[in-house]
Scaffold this motif. Structure first.
Motif, PDB file in Angstrom:
ATOM      1  N   GLY A  12      -0.905  11.496   0.770  1.00 29.57           N
ATOM      2  CA  GLY A  12      -1.557  12.092   1.929  1.00 29.57           C
ATOM      3  C   GLY A  12      -1.076  11.661   3.525  1.00 29.57           C
ATOM      4  O   GLY A  12       0.081  12.382   3.480  1.00 29.57           O
ATOM      5  N   HIS A  13      -1.066  10.524   3.496  1.00 25.61           N
ATOM      6  CA  HIS A  13      -0.565   9.988   4.116  1.00 25.61           C
ATOM      7  C   HIS A  13       1.097   9.802   3.743  1.00 25.61           C
ATOM      8  O   HIS A  13       2.365  10.149   4.759  1.00 25.61           O
ATOM      9  N   SER A  14       1.283   9.513   2.960  1.00 26.04           N
ATOM     10  CA  SER A  14       2.721   9.775   2.292  1.00 26.04           C
ATOM     11  C   SER A  14       2.070   9.475   0.855  1.00 26.04           C
ATOM     12  O   SER A  14       0.967   9.314   0.321  1.00 26.04           O
TER      13      SER A  14
ATOM     14  N   GLY B 152      -4.151   0.026   3.891  1.00 20.94           N
ATOM     15  CA  GLY B 152      -3.407   0.501   4.347  1.00 20.94           C
ATOM     16  C   GLY B 152      -3.148   1.505   5.289  1.00 20.94           C
ATOM     17  O   GLY B 152      -3.922   1.508   6.178  1.00 20.94           O
ATOM     18  N   ASP B 153      -2.706   2.705   5.223  1.00 18.31           N
ATOM     19  CA  ASP B 153      -2.668   3.610   6.787  1.00 18.31           C
ATOM     20  C   ASP B 153      -2.994   5.326   5.872  1.00 18.31           C
ATOM     21  O   ASP B 153      -3.017   6.036   6.692  1.00 18.31           O
ATOM     22  N   PHE B 154      -3.897   5.147   4.789  1.00 18.55           N
ATOM     23  CA  PHE B 154      -5.232   6.333   5.107  1.00 18.55           C
ATOM     24  C   PHE B 154      -6.203   6.150   5.490  1.00 18.55           C
ATOM     25  O   PHE B 154      -6.749   6.982   6.518  1.00 18.55           O
TER      26      PHE B 154
ATOM     27  N   THR C 150       0.802  -1.372  -0.217  1.00 19.37           N
ATOM     28  CA  THR C 150      -0.150   0.340  -0.036  1.00 19.37           C
ATOM     29  C   THR C 150       1.345   0.953   0.392  1.00 19.37           C
ATOM     30  O   THR C 150       0.376   2.122  -0.625  1.00 19.37           O
ATOM     31  N   HIS C 151       2.097   1.624   0.457  1.00 19.32           N
ATOM     32  CA  HIS C 151       2.710   2.647   0.299  1.00 19.32           C
ATOM     33  C   HIS C 151       4.475   1.674   1.012  1.00 19.32           C
ATOM     34  O   HIS C 151       4.419   0.532   2.150  1.00 19.32           O
ATOM     35  N   HIS C 152       5.160   3.123   1.206  1.00 15.26           N
ATOM     36  CA  HIS C 152       6.718   1.739   1.299  1.00 15.26           C
ATOM     37  C   HIS C 152       7.562   2.250   2.819  1.00 15.26           C
ATOM     38  O   HIS C 152       8.222   2.105   3.044  1.00 15.26           O
ATOM     39  N   HIS C 153       6.431   2.733   3.862  1.00 16.66           N
ATOM     40  CA  HIS C 153       6.950   2.769   5.114  1.00 16.66           C
ATOM     41  C   HIS C 153       7.643   1.573   5.567  1.00 16.66           C
ATOM     42  O   HIS C 153       6.702   0.447   5.426  1.00 16.66           O
ATOM     43  N   PHE C 154       8.601   2.058   6.822  1.00 11.47           N
ATOM     44  CA  PHE C 154       9.109   0.730   6.730  1.00 11.47           C
ATOM     45  C   PHE C 154       7.933  -0.263   7.696  1.00 11.47           C
ATOM     46  O   PHE C 154       8.901  -2.081   7.661  1.00 11.47           O
ATOM     47  N   ASP C 155       7.827  -0.440   8.566  1.00  9.04           N
ATOM     48  CA  ASP C 155       6.604  -1.160   8.690  1.00  9.04           C
ATOM     49  C   ASP C 155       5.357  -1.866   8.058  1.00  9.04           C
ATOM     50  O   ASP C 155       5.349  -2.836   8.687  1.00  9.04           O
ATOM     51  N   HIS C 156       5.457  -1.679   6.939  1.00  6.24           N
ATOM     52  CA  HIS C 156       5.063  -1.915   5.695  1.00  6.24           C
ATOM     53  C   HIS C 156       5.377  -3.502   4.632  1.00  6.24           C
ATOM     54  O   HIS C 156       5.046  -3.965   4.086  1.00  6.24           O
ATOM     55  N   ILE C 157       7.055  -3.014   4.881  1.00  6.53           N
ATOM     56  CA  ILE C 157       7.635  -3.663   3.356  1.00  6.53           C
ATOM     57  C   ILE C 157       8.722  -4.568   4.462  1.00  6.53           C
ATOM     58  O   ILE C 157       9.415  -4.677   3.276  1.00  6.53           O
TER      59      ILE C 157
END
Ligand SMILES: [Zn+2]
Length: 165
Positions: free
Chosen positions: A88-90, A107-109, A51-58
């Motif tokens: 927005g979040h990223s 994701g974090d949306f 959903t996005h590339h923040h460290f906690d998702h990948i």
């Protein structure tokens, strides 16, 4: 389509496994690659979606790409999903919408009773408003599966959106 949730470190991330027949799509491989691989045993892994590339998702992404010989986010549209841009979040935040199942992986949306933080250096609160305005046009009876915490219902979350405008 059966939806399995693995709650994984580092931040109680939801890693989703979407299973149908003998096939599976992995969404947000946050960590613990062995655990994900075990949970997918006997299934053909069609895609790895992020959903996005923040460290906690990948956290487990590299290992899984290597193990399954796949690259993430190739958008092969297996199981008939649609990619919705929800920045927005990223900047790179996207959501996956499975229309037949009325399931949105956000994701974090969007979370249950809240939305993603927009105070990171690469966040953009104005883009978040556009993303919320766009998702408001989707049906109320969609189930939202967020990157953290319990699932929710889009109609219920729409009631909170007014707070942000
Ligand atoms: Zn994030």
């Amino acid at each position: 389509m059966k939806i399995e949730t693995l709650v994984l470190p580092p931040l109680e991330n939801n890693c989703y496994l979407l299973k149908q027949d003998n096939q599976v799509i992995i969404i947000d491989p946050s960590s613990n690659p062995e655990q994900i691989i075990n949970a997918c045993k006997g299934y053909e892994v069609l895609e790895i979606l992020v959903t996005h590339h923040h460290f906690d998702h990948i956290g487990a992404l590299k290992e899984l790409e290597k193990y399954y010989h796949l690259k993430h986010n190739e958008f092969k549209n297996t199981f008939g999903y649609r990619v919705i841009k929800t920045p927005g979040h990223s900047k790179d935040s996207i959501s996956f919408y499975f229309a037949k199942e009325k399931a949105l992986f956000s994701g974090d949306f969007i979370f249950k009773d809240g939305i993603g933080r927009t105070d990171f250096p690469e966040s953009n609160p104005l883009e978040m408003l556009d993303s919320l305005a766009n998702i408001k046009t989707y049906p109320d009876d969609i189930t939202v599966y967020p990157g953290h915490g319990p699932w929710t219902n889009l109609g219920q979350e729409k009631r909170h959106f007014a707070l942000y405008f």
